[in-house]
Design an enzyme around this catalytic site. Structure first.
Site, PDB file in Angstrom:
ATOM      1  N   TYR A  79      -2.705   5.401   4.340  1.00 17.72           N
ATOM      2  CA  TYR A  79      -3.114   4.057   4.328  1.00 17.72           C
ATOM      3  C   TYR A  79      -2.315   3.506   3.107  1.00 17.72           C
ATOM      4  CZ  TYR A  79      -5.862  -0.184   3.614  1.00 17.72           C
ATOM      5  OH  TYR A  79      -6.130  -1.392   3.586  1.00 17.72           O
TER       6      TYR A  79
ATOM      7  N   SER B  48      -3.912  -3.773  -0.823  1.00  9.21           N
ATOM      8  CA  SER B  48      -5.126  -3.130  -1.236  1.00  9.21           C
ATOM      9  C   SER B  48      -5.356  -2.329  -2.454  1.00  9.21           C
ATOM     10  CB  SER B  48      -5.368  -2.162   0.036  1.00  9.21           C
ATOM     11  OG  SER B  48      -6.589  -1.330  -0.085  1.00  9.21           O
TER      12      SER B  48
END
Length: 260
Positions: free
Chosen positions: A159, A146
């Protein structure tokens, strides 16, 4: 075996393939000739997906697996190995979750859950798959990372930490496993139009944050799962044989703009 720009004869495992990015990757690899195995926690979703894929003539199989469970991961990999007769060309570690909270508001249960799925499961499955990737004589591991792994985004501290760890694991495994003819790369999505994003923007504050992210993209729009899946497929092609240890961002130019 596959030519330079197709995956005919290849075997592939894609985790979390019943929706969103994972679904797109399963379709892309299968459409290029690979035999694909995938998993989800939801049997009904898998059954619906299998019906769709088989109607398109794709060679896809699937089974339920809770990737937060070490024992289930081990049993799942045995199933995959038996299905592909001990040889695996492609492993795509796609499954992941996000919990939008400030770091100070995370419980230790939140922390353990997101770490177990996003990082531990990806690492563990890669290690479990190693002998089968090696046996194929041309193995590929692709981690779905990501932009959060390299850029500080609101409410994504933990995250982002899982994805940053994943990026470093990608680079290290690329060096460790090169001797076994296994290439290891990562793909870092920006904002991709998935059901998870649709749920996120129901919260006005999260929608505002998402709009800010899109405004920083050169292309000024969300990406589609198929656009990311195409890059995953490229990394698995024989034509990409000199590419390893890389994190490729599919983000509409977000990272080129200096992040958030």
């Amino acid at each position: 075996m596959a030519g330079r720009w197709n995956l005919e004869g290849c075997t592939a495992l894609v985790t979390g393939g019943s929706r969103g990015i994972g679904y797109g990757i399963v379709e892309e690899l299968a459409n290029l000739g690979a035999s694909v195995y995938t998993c989800s926690r939801n049997q009904k979703e898998l059954d619906e997906c299998l019906t769709q894929w088989r109607s398109k003539g794709f060679n896809v199989e699937a089974s339920v697996c809770d990737l937060s469970s070490r024992s289930e991961r081990e049993e799942f990999m045995k199933t995959v190995s038996n299905h592909f007769h001990g040889k695996l060309n492609i492993l795509v570690n796609n499954a992941g979750i996000v919990i939008y909270k400030e770091a100070k508001d995370y419980t230790m249960e939140d922390y353990s859950h997101i770490m177990s799925i996003n990082f531990e499961a990806a690492y563990h499955l890669s290690v479990l798959a190693h002998p089968f990737l090696k046996a194929s004589e041309r193995g590929n591991v692709v981690f779905i990372s990501s932009i959060s792994g390299a850029s500080a985004l609101p409410y994504e501290a933990v995250y982002g930490a899982t994805k940053g760890a994943m990026d470093q694991l990608t680079r290290c495994l690329a060096f460790e496993w090169a001797k076994d003819n296994i290439r290891v790369n990562g793909v870092g999505p920006g904002v991709i139009a998935t059901s998870m994003v649709e749920m996120t923007i129901q919260d006005p504050e999260q929608k505002e944050n998402l709009d800010k992210l899109i405004d920083r993209c050169a292309l000024r729009r969300m990406g589609e799962p198929k656009e990311l899946a195409a890059v995953v497929a490229f990394l698995c092609f024989p034509a990409a044989s000199y590419v390893t240890g890389q994190i490729i961002y599919v983000d509409g130019g977000f990272m080129a703009n200096g992040g958030f």
